[in-house]
Motif scaffolding. Sequence first.
Motif, PDB file in Angstrom:
ATOM      1  N   GLN A  45      61.743  22.097  10.836  1.00  0.00           N
ATOM      2  CA  GLN A  45      62.027  22.904   9.683  1.00  0.00           C
ATOM      3  C   GLN A  45      61.047  23.575   8.762  1.00  0.00           C
ATOM      4  N   GLY A  46      59.753  22.626   8.407  1.00  0.00           N
ATOM      5  CA  GLY A  46      58.814  22.910   7.717  1.00  0.00           C
ATOM      6  C   GLY A  46      58.169  24.409   8.163  1.00  0.00           C
ATOM      7  N   PRO A  47      57.533  24.312   9.433  1.00  0.00           N
ATOM      8  CA  PRO A  47      56.990  25.650   9.789  1.00  0.00           C
ATOM      9  C   PRO A  47      57.988  26.961   9.968  1.00  0.00           C
ATOM     10  N   LEU A  48      59.386  26.525  10.221  1.00  0.00           N
ATOM     11  CA  LEU A  48      60.295  27.523   9.925  1.00  0.00           C
ATOM     12  C   LEU A  48      60.513  27.981   8.651  1.00  0.00           C
ATOM     13  N   ALA A  49      60.678  27.215   7.636  1.00  0.00           N
ATOM     14  CA  ALA A  49      60.517  27.635   6.110  1.00  0.00           C
ATOM     15  C   ALA A  49      59.309  28.555   5.866  1.00  0.00           C
ATOM     16  N   GLY A  50      58.131  28.052   6.333  1.00  0.00           N
ATOM     17  CA  GLY A  50      56.828  28.930   6.060  1.00  0.00           C
ATOM     18  C   GLY A  50      56.949  30.154   6.424  1.00  0.00           C
ATOM     19  N   VAL A  51      57.282  30.462   7.935  1.00  0.00           N
ATOM     20  CA  VAL A  51      57.523  31.839   8.319  1.00  0.00           C
ATOM     21  C   VAL A  51      58.544  32.592   7.771  1.00  0.00           C
ATOM     22  N   ARG A 133      49.171  30.749   6.331  1.00  0.00           N
ATOM     23  CA  ARG A 133      48.457  30.781   7.614  1.00  0.00           C
ATOM     24  C   ARG A 133      48.952  31.950   8.445  1.00  0.00           C
ATOM     25  N   TYR A 134      50.207  31.992   8.495  1.00  0.00           N
ATOM     26  CA  TYR A 134      51.055  33.148   9.199  1.00  0.00           C
ATOM     27  C   TYR A 134      50.619  34.332   8.696  1.00  0.00           C
ATOM     28  N   ALA A 135      50.664  34.648   7.449  1.00  0.00           N
ATOM     29  CA  ALA A 135      50.472  36.044   6.671  1.00  0.00           C
ATOM     30  C   ALA A 135      49.234  36.373   6.959  1.00  0.00           C
ATOM     31  N   ARG A 136      48.171  35.517   6.859  1.00  0.00           N
ATOM     32  CA  ARG A 136      46.816  36.174   7.220  1.00  0.00           C
ATOM     33  C   ARG A 136      46.566  36.962   8.380  1.00  0.00           C
ATOM     34  N   ILE A 137      47.250  36.483   9.386  1.00  0.00           N
ATOM     35  CA  ILE A 137      47.000  37.403  10.552  1.00  0.00           C
ATOM     36  C   ILE A 137      48.065  38.399  10.796  1.00  0.00           C
ATOM     37  N   LEU A 192      48.702  27.243  18.540  1.00  0.00           N
ATOM     38  CA  LEU A 192      48.228  27.573  17.219  1.00  0.00           C
ATOM     39  C   LEU A 192      49.506  27.616  16.339  1.00  0.00           C
ATOM     40  N   ALA A 193      50.431  27.081  16.790  1.00  0.00           N
ATOM     41  CA  ALA A 193      51.979  26.955  15.904  1.00  0.00           C
ATOM     42  C   ALA A 193      52.168  28.191  15.462  1.00  0.00           C
ATOM     43  N   GLU A 194      52.230  28.300  13.855  1.00  0.00           N
ATOM     44  CA  GLU A 194      52.724  29.652  13.255  1.00  0.00           C
ATOM     45  C   GLU A 194      51.825  30.424  13.490  1.00  0.00           C
ATOM     46  N   GLU A 195      50.453  30.157  13.397  1.00  0.00           N
ATOM     47  CA  GLU A 195      49.413  31.204  13.548  1.00  0.00           C
ATOM     48  C   GLU A 195      49.507  31.752  15.085  1.00  0.00           C
ATOM     49  N   GLY A 196      49.932  31.040  15.857  1.00  0.00           N
ATOM     50  CA  GLY A 196      50.270  31.812  17.413  1.00  0.00           C
ATOM     51  C   GLY A 196      51.032  33.001  17.220  1.00  0.00           C
TER      52      GLY A 196
END
Length: 464
Positions: A45-51, A133-137, A192-196
């Motif tokens: 749920q954490g990565p999902l909320a971040g994205v 981390r997601y937004a940077r890419i 890479l998770a969310e960065e992937g």
Amino acid sequence: MLKLFRREPGFYAKLLSLALPILFQNLITNSLGLVDTFMVGTMGQGPLAGVTLANIPVFVVQLMMFGIQSGSSVLISQYRGKGDLQSINRVMGIGMYAAGAIGLVFALIMGFFPTQFMGLFGSDQAVVATAARYARIVGWSYFFDSFVQVYIGVHRAMGNPNRGLAILGVSMASNTFLNWVFIFGNLGAPRLAEEGAALATLLARVLSCSIAAAWALLDKRFPLNPALLFHPGGEMVRRFVRFSTPVMCNETFWGLGTSLFPTIMGHMDGSEDILAAYAIAGNITNLCTVGVFAISGTAAILIGQEIGSGNTHKVYSLGALLSVLAFLFGLGAGVLFLGALYFLIIPFLYPLFSLSPAAQEICTMMLTIMFCMMPLRSLECTNIVGVLRGGGDVRMATLIDLTPLWVVALPLAVLSGLVFKAGIFWVYLSMMSENLVKAVLGTRRFLSGKWINDVTRPSQQTPV
């Protein structure tokens, strides 16, 4: 009423030939969001909320691009009715400049200041760090996507939506495959998770931009004229500003306003549950409303081409028919999706995500309200985005679209969520209130008949 449905031979076939490719385009675009959400959501749920948090400004930029598409189509559809390809080249050039500039600014902000920027949309530091981390890419992907969206929008406005369907189909397939590779670390790639997910989106957008550029250079049906494309001329710029800029501002400020809803949610108690539920509900809603936006997009094309061809006497009844069809479609779709919610989505889709019981309950509430509102949403969207805009009534369409959001829905959401802390049910109900107000205001404007304007005439004044 039955007389309204009687049309010349071939009308409904033409309607479907335009609407279905646009529907599939929208379905592909929104499926990408669902695939990203699903794959990242399987990691917690954490990565999902971040994205979800990172996609708040992304959503705004996508709407700005849609605004450029829609604003350009006001001119292009009418120029297509006149058979004026040179003017279409000029409009396309202006759209490329505008979209490219927006995409570049967004990429620079997201690329170099991701943490500071994401901190504007949420207060949970762990969620903000994931979003950064997601937004940077992913921010860089929208520079490439800006040109693709303009190119697709031009062909859609000319009555050739299949071009965009093919490009977006390749983009979806490549994005999904690269998600599988980089999110989970398959085929020897790092995990890479969310960065992937962000990297997959970037690479897929570069690919689709390359395909669009090659197709544009080789196209003989609509040959590019570089002299007009890169130097569109002051007269066309002024016309674009007059008739397209209000639409661009419409989508931009509507996107900014809409992005404040998850920002409000991000500052409420239990924001992680709320944002995770909003991510799932939002993606499902986007998939379920692709038909609504297909009808509104088709309406803008048909209305614009009729005006450009000089058939203004047919435009009012055509607009009425398209609005009625949109309401009936929304009614049937709402009933169908309500059934799907309780018999398919809750028992089969929810278990695929790592959602808490509270998040599941919030998601169900959001989807139930949305599906009940579909007839009204379909009517007001087609009337404002399709009929009024297609008729060149851009200023009034903008006022009708934005006023209920900023004057009614947002203040109610702030009061219920942050001042009175009434809970997410009342916040979401506040969000939906704009649809009712827009339906009333839009219907009154349509009945006045003042929305029919030929925007290609040099002496044409801006409609008021």
